[in-house]
Every structure is written in C-alpha cells, then in structure tokens.
Design an enzyme around this catalytic site. Sequence first.
Site, PDB file in Angstrom:
ATOM      1  N   GLY A   1     -34.413  31.489  52.666  1.00 46.90           N
ATOM      2  CA  GLY A   1     -33.367  30.543  52.300  1.00 46.90           C
ATOM      3  C   GLY A   1     -32.512  30.118  53.475  1.00 46.90           C
ATOM      4  O   GLY A   1     -33.003  29.861  54.583  1.00 46.90           O
ATOM      5  N   ILE A   2     -31.200  30.048  53.236  1.00 49.12           N
ATOM      6  CA  ILE A   2     -30.263  29.640  54.280  1.00 49.12           C
ATOM      7  C   ILE A   2     -30.324  30.612  55.459  1.00 49.12           C
ATOM      8  O   ILE A   2     -30.260  30.204  56.618  1.00 49.12           O
ATOM      9  CB  ILE A   2     -28.837  29.557  53.714  1.00 49.12           C
ATOM     10  CG1 ILE A   2     -28.744  28.412  52.689  1.00 49.12           C
ATOM     11  CG2 ILE A   2     -27.809  29.358  54.828  1.00 49.12           C
ATOM     12  CD1 ILE A   2     -27.426  28.356  51.947  1.00 49.12           C
TER      13      ILE A   2
ATOM     14  N   ALA B   1     -25.848  37.523  53.796  1.00 46.21           N
ATOM     15  CA  ALA B   1     -26.467  38.168  52.638  1.00 46.21           C
ATOM     16  C   ALA B   1     -25.630  37.975  51.373  1.00 46.21           C
ATOM     17  O   ALA B   1     -24.406  38.106  51.400  1.00 46.21           O
ATOM     18  CB  ALA B   1     -26.650  39.660  52.907  1.00 46.21           C
ATOM     19  N   GLY B   2     -26.306  37.651  50.283  1.00 47.76           N
ATOM     20  CA  GLY B   2     -25.580  37.450  49.027  1.00 47.76           C
ATOM     21  C   GLY B   2     -26.514  37.422  47.831  1.00 47.76           C
ATOM     22  O   GLY B   2     -27.720  37.196  47.970  1.00 47.76           O
ATOM     23  N   ILE B   3     -25.943  37.672  46.659  1.00 46.32           N
ATOM     24  CA  ILE B   3     -26.698  37.618  45.416  1.00 46.32           C
ATOM     25  C   ILE B   3     -25.883  36.851  44.383  1.00 46.32           C
ATOM     26  O   ILE B   3     -24.693  36.581  44.577  1.00 46.32           O
ATOM     27  CB  ILE B   3     -27.017  39.024  44.867  1.00 46.32           C
ATOM     28  CG1 ILE B   3     -25.710  39.771  44.531  1.00 46.32           C
ATOM     29  CG2 ILE B   3     -27.860  39.819  45.857  1.00 46.32           C
ATOM     30  CD1 ILE B   3     -25.939  41.079  43.795  1.00 46.32           C
TER      31      ILE B   3
ATOM     32  N   TYR C   1     -19.374  35.300  41.221  1.00 48.70           N
ATOM     33  CA  TYR C   1     -19.801  34.728  42.504  1.00 48.70           C
ATOM     34  C   TYR C   1     -18.629  34.030  43.195  1.00 48.70           C
ATOM     35  O   TYR C   1     -18.383  34.226  44.394  1.00 48.70           O
ATOM     36  CB  TYR C   1     -20.953  33.748  42.279  1.00 48.70           C
ATOM     37  CG  TYR C   1     -21.538  33.187  43.548  1.00 48.70           C
ATOM     38  CD1 TYR C   1     -22.476  33.913  44.280  1.00 48.70           C
ATOM     39  CD2 TYR C   1     -21.167  31.932  44.017  1.00 48.70           C
ATOM     40  CE1 TYR C   1     -23.026  33.407  45.450  1.00 48.70           C
ATOM     41  CE2 TYR C   1     -21.706  31.420  45.187  1.00 48.70           C
ATOM     42  CZ  TYR C   1     -22.632  32.146  45.891  1.00 48.70           C
ATOM     43  OH  TYR C   1     -23.163  31.638  47.058  1.00 48.70           O
TER      44      TYR C   1
ATOM     45  N   PRO D   1     -21.087  26.193  52.157  1.00 47.79           N
ATOM     46  CA  PRO D   1     -22.123  25.289  51.662  1.00 47.79           C
ATOM     47  C   PRO D   1     -21.844  24.867  50.221  1.00 47.79           C
ATOM     48  O   PRO D   1     -21.226  25.603  49.448  1.00 47.79           O
ATOM     49  CB  PRO D   1     -23.404  26.129  51.735  1.00 47.79           C
ATOM     50  CG  PRO D   1     -23.070  27.286  52.616  1.00 47.79           C
ATOM     51  CD  PRO D   1     -21.610  27.542  52.398  1.00 47.79           C
ATOM     52  N   GLY D   2     -22.319  23.675  49.890  1.00 45.46           N
ATOM     53  CA  GLY D   2     -22.335  23.240  48.503  1.00 45.46           C
ATOM     54  C   GLY D   2     -23.660  23.651  47.888  1.00 45.46           C
ATOM     55  O   GLY D   2     -24.195  24.716  48.193  1.00 45.46           O
TER      56      GLY D   2
END
Length: 257
Positions: A16-17, A91-93, A155, A185-186
Amino acid sequence: MKLADRVALVTGGSRGIGAAICKRLAADGATVAVNYRKGEDEAAKTVAQIEEAGGRAFAVRGDVSDYDDAGRLVQQVIEECGSLHVLVNNAGIAKDALIYSMEPGDWMEVMRVNFGGVFNCTKNVLPHFMARGDGVVVNVSSVMGERGWVGESNYAASKGAVNAFTRCCAMETARFGIRVNAVLPGFSPTELVAGLTGGDAGKGIKRQIPQRRFGGTEEIAEVVRFLAGPESSYMTGSFVTVDGGAMTALGLGRPTW
C-alpha cells in the site's frame, strides 16, 4: 539524489502507501528498511523491486505496537546500517464499525497499533536522533484525524492522537535538530480502506471530492519524500493534506448515492 547517504525506516512498508513510500525514498538515494509484521513475502517483493530499480533496501520484521519489539526493530536498523536518519511511522490498521456495535477490543487494537506504534517507534529512535543532532520523523496520519466519518470513530480517534502527538513532539525535539511532521492522506484505494473505495460507496465518496478521484499511493509518497528531505528543512509540527480537496468541502461524513 537528495537522500543519498541517508537511512530510512518505514513501518508497515510492505504494501500500500508504505510500499510506495519505500520505493520513493529509495529512488532518491536512501537506504530503506522495509518493516513488516506478517507480510514477509510482500516485504521481500518491495525490496526486490527497489533493488531492481538500482536502490538499496532490506526487510525487517517487527511489531510496532509492542514497545520492546519496536525498540529491537530500531536498534537492528541502526546496527545493520550504522545510523538512522528518517523514521516514517506508517503502520496502521482499521476495524470499522458504528460506535453502538463496536467491540471494545477493536477500539483498543486500533489505538494500540495506529497511535501506539507512532509513540513506540518515535520514543525508541529519539536517543539516536538526539545524540546525532539530526533526524526526521514523518507520521502518516489521515484526514480522518481532523474530520468525522460514520463508522470510523476508533480510526479517527487514533489519527487525531497522532496529530496531537506530532505537534508536541515537534516542540520538544526542535532544539535537538529533529523535525516532526505529518502527512494527512484522504481516500486512496488500498487494502486498508477497500470497503470505502469500492462499488457504490466509492462512487458516492468520489462525488464529495473536488477532484472527483481517489489519490494514488505514489502521490502520497511524493509528499512524504518532500518532508523527509532537505527542501522541508524549515518545517516542523506541520500537517500536509493530500486529499484532492476533500477537506475543503462540507461533506456528509458518509457515502452518497
């Protein structure tokens, strides 16, 4: 190359990003540590793509939500490369649900990874940055941290915490030559937000974005590269929104169709 002789650690860098950020930093000369927790094959693929393009990278496993493991991760990068100059907390969920039906465990898990990971990695890298009198932290936050959206309370709260932490960290570390900024980010069509960007929901969201499209991961990575490099040397505690103009509109906080 603006990042030649610099070493960058990108958390959640296997896809991803994060993967786009790794490739962009490497393309500008940085040696990139591609962090992953479970996606070993994806991290290896990202490393291979960087090396095929003539860059330098290596994969490093680590759970950023665990303070001790985050510390081990940072030390491993420093030992393997001799130094560390740039930390990208990416890092994220996501565990989306309406507040009424959200499980407490889902709330805490999102906070533990999305915000906890930022604190854990930043805290562990600061002694090295402070001793060198140089260092850059770029936090990949979200427009959700500044606005609301149905089903995104955990989130959005985690990213709001990241934004507040970015401001405070920038104030505390500026005298040590450390810069701390955030990218917001959008909507970008990655696996993390696939439920929002696909189908009729995605079409409804696009109608609320002035540019009428979702952002590419490479477009977000370009802004991270800017904040990691010398062109942004007088920026700290700043937030750069990359959302196609979405935050300029009132919006409804939910898809429309």
